[in-house]
Design a protein around this motif. Structure first.
Motif: not given
Length: 170
Positions: A41-42, A95, A98-99, A101-102, A116
């Motif tokens: 991730f980050e 997760d 992250r999804e 964000t895209k 989220s």
């Protein structure tokens, strides 16, 4: 045990060595988790995953301390289970972030986080309630002082703390 050595106590020297070995194991585990989650991730997510783990264990440990409960091998197993459970829930939320964000480019980051968490909230609650019901049954159908009772008690506290930390801290 005929012809063998029977050891039923751990001396202070061995106990001290075990304590330090356990402490170093925990430190290295946290460092490896930080590295892995940073890679997947980050870095800020890795900090956000480690803090809830520490929170969950410290809350459970504090309750045990306040109630003067013994920490034995099943309790340590419960702590490790709590860590795994909490980490799994946290990774699911990360997760989804992250999804999203895209998928949701241009969204305000706070709104994206809120969406989220809301998308994973029902899964977190259902999973936590399922585990909670099982350990609650273990707790009430075992006798105080039995090892499974101590394990179940630690899990009850840990599931409550883990659910809170997944949603509000991570």
């Amino acid at each position: 045990m005929p012809g063998g050595i029977n050891v039923s106590e751990v001396g202070p020297s061995v106990g001290k060595d075990l304590k330090w070995a356990a402490l170093w194991s925990i430190i290295w585990s946290l460092v490896l988790l930080l590295a892995y989650i940073s890679y997947r991730f980050e870095f800020r997510f890795s900090i956000g995953a480690i803090v809830p783990l520490i929170h969950d264990v410290m809350v459970t440990l504090s309750i045990f301390s306040l109630l003067s409960k013994e920490i034995n091998l099943p309790t340590v197993a419960a702590f490790l289970t709590i860590i795994g459970f909490s980490l799994n829930d946290t990774i699911v939320v990360f997760d989804r972030i992250r999804e999203n964000t895209k998928l949701l480019k241009g969204w305000d980051y706070g709104d994206l986080l809120n969406k989220s968490i809301n998308q994973t909230l029902s899964r977190t609650i259902v999973t936590s309630l399922t585990v909670f019901m099982v350990v609650l049954a273990l707790f009430f159908f075992s006798r105080p002082g039995e090892e499974i009772n101590t394990f179940a008690f630690a899990m009850i506290v840990g599931v409550i703390a883990g659910s809170y930390s997944t949603i509000f801290i991570a």
